[in-house]
Scaffold this active site. Structure first.
Site, short mmCIF file in Angstrom:
data_model
loop_
_atom_site.label_atom_id
_atom_site.label_comp_id
_atom_site.label_asym_id
_atom_site.label_seq_id
_atom_site.Cartn_x
_atom_site.Cartn_y
_atom_site.Cartn_z
CB CYS A 2 -0.87 0.00 1.25
SG CYS A 2 -1.67 -1.58 1.52
NE ARG A 33 4.15 1.91 -1.67
CZ ARG A 33 5.34 1.34 -1.62
NH1 ARG A 33 6.30 1.76 -2.41
NH2 ARG A 33 5.60 0.37 -0.77
CG ASN A 107 2.69 -1.02 3.05
OD1 ASN A 107 2.12 -1.97 2.52
ND2 ASN A 107 3.86 -0.57 2.64
N GLY A 108 1.50 -3.63 4.86
CA GLY A 108 2.18 -4.87 5.22
C GLY A 108 1.20 -5.90 5.74
CE LYS A 496 5.87 -4.67 -18.87
NZ LYS A 496 7.13 -4.91 -18.24
C1 F6R Z 1 6.32 -5.98 -14.61
C2 F6R Z 1 6.77 -5.52 -13.33
C3 F6R Z 1 7.09 -6.51 -12.28
C4 F6R Z 1 8.36 -6.08 -11.51
C5 F6R Z 1 8.62 -7.04 -10.34
C6 F6R Z 1 9.89 -6.66 -9.59
O1 F6R Z 1 6.09 -4.94 -15.49
O2 F6R Z 1 6.88 -4.34 -13.10
O3 F6R Z 1 7.24 -7.77 -12.81
O4 F6R Z 1 9.43 -6.08 -12.40
O5 F6R Z 1 7.54 -7.00 -9.47
O6 F6R Z 1 9.80 -5.37 -9.09
P1 F6R Z 1 11.08 -4.61 -8.58
O7 F6R Z 1 11.96 -4.37 -9.77
O8 F6R Z 1 10.58 -3.35 -7.98
O9 F6R Z 1 11.75 -5.50 -7.58
#
Ligand code: F6R
Length: 623
Positions: A2, A33, A107-108, A496
């Site tokens: 969150c 978030r 959050n959590g 994507k």
């Molecule tokens: C896909 C995407 C997620 C993040 C993954 C890791 O578009 O954004 O797959 O790449 O949740 O997130 P980070 O890089 O913040 O650890």
């Protein structure tokens, strides 16, 4: 996952700033978030007033317009990604307890909330929501009225000692109306320092419009902010220090800038993201100077295995990096999803270098894997985009990507910046260990420096890809094929499309086609194929061209991403998307871009919210 915001201001220093406006602005910026529900609570005239609503921040704003809140100098807010309890009004935060005297956002996940709820029920408390947060709020209220004798910070300390799990909690009380008390354990929280005003945010975008001065705090700490300053203690009440830093992100960088979506803007940010990530990291002779990697050089020389850990898109960046690192450094390199690594008893020791890739720096799976690796004696280098976040703080060193704030849930510019940074790391190790001559490193760097302009060329030709996305909006499934570094690009293209266009998509290693996936090909099946450079290694190019023929013969619509001048693909392709010529290892930085534009185009065409796809949140701060 969150988003949390807190604000306290002194009206004689900041007469223009109203808590509700500051908090709502922070929530709008942190909405990436989580966007299942949103809420605010402000203190005014001896009372706490709260509004909360299922849905996005816009729904909350409509609710406040319908039922306005008073002017105030103290407020907290929350935008939620639901864990315990459905995304309903009643489960939304803030949770106001103690007959309206205490408001809490969280959050959590509080893992022992069932046990605590039972204990509190036995004391006569009743609960109106299904959330763990209401339990934490009630425990805080009970402690405040009981053992803590009205001292909010003390009550928070005692409450936190009883909570298990990961959490950030912000609390305001009518009995201490000049302050917000906040606790942090394995969940993000940053303090913002203004003039006559103080802020709290899940990350700096929560207050980036108001100040560039921020403070990191550690796990297991509690901060009290008033308009005049902040005070940090541990959960045991011991005084503690935060680490002050200046925010380098520009507030404008977190705005859409006239684009239809943040994703579209962030795709356009990519030349700058790569350029900024390269900047200042080598001298004019191409000698790498990664000063931030303060790990003893003798340790880096003795590394005999590299494990890249990450999740999602970041893990695909790691897969791309493996080809380069093994090629340049001759160090065996594995890439593993952080959550798999953590629970598989991996072979890790002091000669293992773990590279943790994360845009947010808060992904819980990756954070846990970092801890596990360090416990086994490995050195950990983080590659991260968010200053002051947990993963770089817990790693031995961090190489920051300079992509700027990535707001859209679907990662784009962070992916290209991660590849760029891992390449810098690979070259640095090769330089240190003598695997490459200086002029070889120099020539790779010279190629990397050309990439921003080439990415710009790909973006400038987006009209063709956008047309394709309109033409294919009714496709039921799209496949992506690639070999070598083109394979992770295919996986990223498929991800994507799944996440923002809710369209079935799969990425395959083109060589795997005949081992099964080719059975999926039928008349009209769209297949993107990433074609390696004809000037590249071995017979990779010829093999992929054969793959195109094989699927075309079975009725596939082939959309081929190929270098300018690669004529061999023309006769087998229904569509050819051209990218500038570049060495094989540079190709992912170019070939990914049309796939991002395609996914963005399909999602836009379908009328979906490109930046906030259903069920997802930007940083996954729960395991
Ligand atoms: C896909 C995407 C997620 C993040 C993954 C890791 O578009 O954004 O797959 O790449 O949740 O997130 P980070 O890089 O913040 O650890």
């Amino acid at each position: 996952m969150c988003g949390i915001v807190g604000y306290v201001g002194n009206p004689s220093v900041q007469p223009e700033h109203d808590a509700l406006e500051v908090v709502l602005e922070g929530l709008r910026r942190l909405e990436y978030r989580g966007y299942d529900s949103a809420g605010v609570a402000v203190y005014a005239d001896g009372q706490i007033a709260a509004r909360k609503k299922a849905g996005k921040v816009a729904a909350l704003e409509a609710e406040i317009e319908r039922s306005p809140l008073p002017a105030s100098q103290l407020g907290i807010g929350h935008t939620r990604w639901a864990t315990h309890g459905a995304p309903s009004d009643v489960n939304s935060h803030p949770h106001v307890v103690a007959g309206g005297k205490l408001a809490v956002v969280h959050n959590g996940i509080i893992e022992n909330f069932v046990e605590l709820r039972t204990e509190l029920q036995a004391k006569g408390y009743t609960f109106i929501s299904e959330t763990d947060t209401e339990v934490a709020a009630t425990l805080l209220a009970d402690t405040l009225e009981g053992e803590a004798a009205g001292n909010l910070s003390k009550a928070m300390q005692m409450t936190c000692q009883r909570l298990e799990g990961a959490f950030t909690i912000l609390a305001i009380s009518v009995d201490a109306p000049d302050r917000i008390v906040a606790a942090r354990l394995n969940s993000p929280l940053v303090i913002g320092v203004g003039e006559g005003e103080m802020f709290l945010g899940s990350d700096v975008s929560g207050f980036i419009d108001y100040t560039k001065q921020a403070v990191e705090m550690d796990n297991g700490q509690i901060v009290t902010i008033t308009a005049e300053g902040y005070d940090i203690v541990t959960f045991d009440g011991e005084p503690a220090q935060g680490k002050e830093f200046t925010i380098e992100w520009d507030a404008a960088a977190a705005k859409k800038d006239g684009f239809n979506s943040f994703m579209e803007k962030e795709i356009h940010d990519q030349p700058a993201a790569i350029r900024d990530t390269l900047m200042g990291r080598f001298d004019e002779n191409g000698k790498l100077t990664l000063d931030e990697l303060h790990i003893d050089e003798s340790i880096l020389r003795s590394v005999d295995k590299i494990i890249v850990i990450a999740c999602g898109t970041a893990a695909y960046a790691g897969q791309v990096a493996r080809y380069a690192i093994e090629h340049w450094c001759r160090i065996p390199t594995e890439v593993e999803l952080a959550h798999e690594f953590r629970y598989r008893d991996p072979i890790v020791n002091e000669k293992t270098l773990v590279v943790a890739l994360s845009q947010s720096g808060e992904t819980m799976d990756t954070l846990m894997a970092v801890r596990h690796a360090r416990e086994q004696g490995a050195k950990v280098i983080a590659i991260c985009n968010t200053y002051g976040s947990s993963i770089p703080r817990e790693a031995d060193a961090c190489l920051y990507t300079h992509a700027g704030p990535e707001i859209s849930v679907a990662s784009t510019k962070a992916f290209l910046a991660q590849i760029t940074a891992t390449y810098l790391l690979g070259l640095y190790l090769a330089q240190l260990r003598g695997n490459m001559f200086a002029d070889e490193i120099h020539s790779v760097i010279a190629e990397l420096q050309k990439i921003p302009e080439k990415v710009q060329d790909v973006i400038d030709n987006k009209a063709q890809v956008e047309q394709l996305s309109r033409d294919m909006v009714d496709a039921k499934s799209v496949l992506f094929l690639g070999r070598h570094v083109g394979f992770p690009v295919a996986l990223e293209g498929a991800l994507k499309l799944k996440e923002i266009a809710y369209l079935h998509a799969e990425g395959f290693a083109a060589g795997e086609l005949k081992h099964g996936p080719i059975a999926l090909i039928e008349e009209g099946q769209p297949v993107f194929v990433i074609v390696p450079s004809p000037r590249g290694r071995d017979s990779l190019h010829a093999k992929v061209v054969s793959n195109i023929q094989e699927i075309r013969a079975r009725g596939a619509i082939t959309i081929v991403i190929a270098e300018e001048g690669d004529d061999a693909v023309e006769q087998f392709a229904n569509h050819v998307i051209r990218i500038p010529q570049s060495p094989t290892l540079m190709q992912p930085l170019l070939a990914t871009v049309p796939l991002q534009i395609f996914a963005c185009g399909v999602a836009t065409e379908k009328g979906y919210d490109v930046d906030q796809p259903r069920n997802l949140a930007k940083s996954v701060t729960v395991e």
